[in-house]
Design an enzyme around this catalytic site. Structure first.
Site, short mmCIF file in Angstrom:
data_model
loop_
_atom_site.label_atom_id
_atom_site.label_comp_id
_atom_site.label_asym_id
_atom_site.label_seq_id
_atom_site.Cartn_x
_atom_site.Cartn_y
_atom_site.Cartn_z
N GLY A 159 3.27 2.02 9.78
CA GLY A 159 4.46 2.74 9.86
C GLY A 159 5.89 1.88 9.66
N LEU A 204 7.97 3.13 7.24
CA LEU A 204 7.53 3.20 6.01
C LEU A 204 8.78 2.86 5.11
CD1 LEU A 204 5.29 6.20 6.35
CD2 LEU A 204 4.61 3.72 6.42
N GLY A 256 7.64 0.46 -0.63
CA GLY A 256 6.44 -0.19 -0.81
C GLY A 256 5.26 1.00 -0.40
N HIS A 257 5.37 1.25 0.66
CA HIS A 257 4.30 2.20 1.23
C HIS A 257 4.50 3.56 0.35
CE1 HIS A 257 5.52 -0.06 5.06
NE2 HIS A 257 3.85 -0.07 5.14
N GLN A 294 -4.77 -6.83 15.52
CA GLN A 294 -4.59 -7.67 14.60
C GLN A 294 -3.32 -8.44 15.08
OE1 GLN A 294 -3.91 -4.40 11.63
NE2 GLN A 294 -2.22 -5.69 10.75
N GLY A 342 -1.58 -2.41 -0.79
CA GLY A 342 -0.63 -3.27 -1.41
C GLY A 342 -0.84 -4.63 -1.91
N SER A 346 9.48 -5.08 3.09
CA SER A 346 8.47 -5.39 4.42
C SER A 346 9.29 -4.52 5.60
CB SER A 346 8.44 -6.49 4.58
OG SER A 346 7.99 -6.99 5.87
P1 AMP Z 1 1.81 -2.30 6.61
O1 AMP Z 1 2.51 -1.22 6.93
O2 AMP Z 1 2.94 -3.54 6.42
O3 AMP Z 1 0.37 -2.96 7.02
O4 AMP Z 1 1.43 -2.01 5.13
C1 AMP Z 1 0.77 -1.07 4.72
C2 AMP Z 1 0.06 -0.97 3.44
O5 AMP Z 1 1.40 -0.87 2.64
C3 AMP Z 1 -0.57 -2.28 2.86
O6 AMP Z 1 -1.74 -2.02 2.11
C4 AMP Z 1 0.59 -3.26 2.16
O7 AMP Z 1 0.21 -4.19 1.49
C5 AMP Z 1 1.41 -2.25 1.58
N1 AMP Z 1 2.71 -2.62 1.45
C6 AMP Z 1 3.58 -3.30 2.39
N2 AMP Z 1 4.60 -3.49 1.77
C7 AMP Z 1 4.69 -3.46 0.39
C8 AMP Z 1 5.21 -3.70 -0.69
N3 AMP Z 1 6.62 -4.32 -0.72
N4 AMP Z 1 4.74 -3.19 -2.03
C9 AMP Z 1 3.59 -2.68 -2.16
N5 AMP Z 1 2.87 -2.69 -1.09
C10 AMP Z 1 3.24 -2.76 0.11
#
Ligand code: AMP
Length: 285
Positions: free
Chosen positions: A31, A33, A36-37, A61, A148, A186
């Site tokens: 979440g 978001l 990137g997401h 985690q 990602g 991020s």
């Molecule tokens: P998270 O919500 O941080 O657990 O990320 C969920 C998914 O989004 C994971 O597969 C991450 O690698 C991907 N993700 C997060 N930030 C980015 C980004 N800047 N570019 C590409 N994918 C991303």
């Protein structure tokens, strides 16, 4: 867009889609978001008939003293972004829905892979990731799942888990999406104050520096890592957790830039731990 909070609702909807012969893509997220997401959702919408996004801050985690409670959350904003990108179902379970009282079963890779890089300071992190992703795979039974490259070690570990446990799900890796000035997007960037936000640029600058050295033919991984560390160390607000060159599949340290190599880092900017990376040699694999 359907908003589901229970495992039963997701299963029933996916069953109905599959009965119609539709393919299903899954994008696991925690979440808060950002683009990137969204890039993962776009990819999933392009490749699958129906797209499920999970929006769940997974407690297993996070280690003691990490940012589980502080982790940013805004489900309404997430839903607006997901609707705009064509997601069909968002799965937003409670912790109790995902982990029944007394839950004690974990999925863990028994090799060096989850102990390298982020695993050095986050020893239970990848066990939690594998467990929750495994559960999501069982709940959603997707044809494809999208992750990602930003979390490169996670992506490699998921690929290994899928292979070892014969999930029969295609794992699609997606490129890192960055802010205009280079900072990898991020959810944790929100922790940075303006000064730290500026200091955080050392990560992407170090990536660019390392990438340039590799492109120009430097084959000594330690020289590349050394130059990247030296650049980061010039920033007073930055504290290096690790900068390492590893085999892109096994995550074992390498000395030479040969085959598929992942150069990855985690750096504290103030109290915020940020990660970034680049890969060399993917085209040769
Ligand atoms: P998270 O919500 O941080 O657990 O990320 C969920 C998914 O989004 C994971 O597969 C991450 O690698 C991907 N993700 C997060 N930030 C980015 C980004 N800047 N570019 C590409 N994918 C991303």
């Amino acid at each position: 867009m359907i908003k589901a909070e229970t495992i039963a609702e997701v299963r029933a909807q996916v069953r109905a889609w599959k009965q119609q012969g539709l393919t299903v893509g899954l994008v696991p997220t925690m979440g808060y978001l950002h683009e990137g997401h969204a890039s993962l959702v776009d990819r999933a919408v392009a490749q699958c008939d129906r797209v499920v996004v999970s929006d769940f801050v997974n407690p297993t985690q996070f280690g003691p003293g990490e940012d589980l409670e502080a982790y940013p959350r805004d489900f309404d904003r997430d839903c607006a972004l997901l609707e705009a990108h064509g997601c069909h179902l968002v799965f937003h379970p409670s912790v109790e829905e995902m982990y029944a009282p007394g839950a004690a079963t974990y999925v863990e890779i028994q090799s060096e892979m989850p102990r390298q890089l982020c695993g050095q300071t986050r020893p239970i992190h990848f066990r939690g990731v594998c467990t929750v992703v495994s559960k999501l795979f069982h709940i959603v039974t997707p044809d494809k799942a999208f992750f990602g490259q930003k979390d490169a070690q996670q992506l490699a570990i998921i690929r290994r888990m899928v292979r070892d446990l014969s999930y029969g799900i295609e794992i699609v890796g997606c490129p890192i999406v960055r802010e205009e000035d280079g900072l990898a997007k991020s959810s944790r960037n929100t922790y940075l104050n303006p000064q730290e936000r500026q200091a955080a640029l050392v990560l992407s600058q170090a990536v660019a520096l390392g990438q340039k050295m590799a492109q120009e033919g430097e084959t000594d991984a330690e020289k590349i890592v050394g130059a990247m560390r030296a650049h980061i160390e010039k920033e007073p607000l930055a504290r290096i957790d690790y900068v390492s060159a590893v085999d892109g599949e096994t995550m074992e340290p390498v000395r030479e830039m040969k085959g598929l190599v992942l150069v990855a880092m985690a750096v504290y900017i103030g109290k915020t731990r940020l990660i970034d990376n680049f890969e060399v040699g993917r085209e040769a694999v």
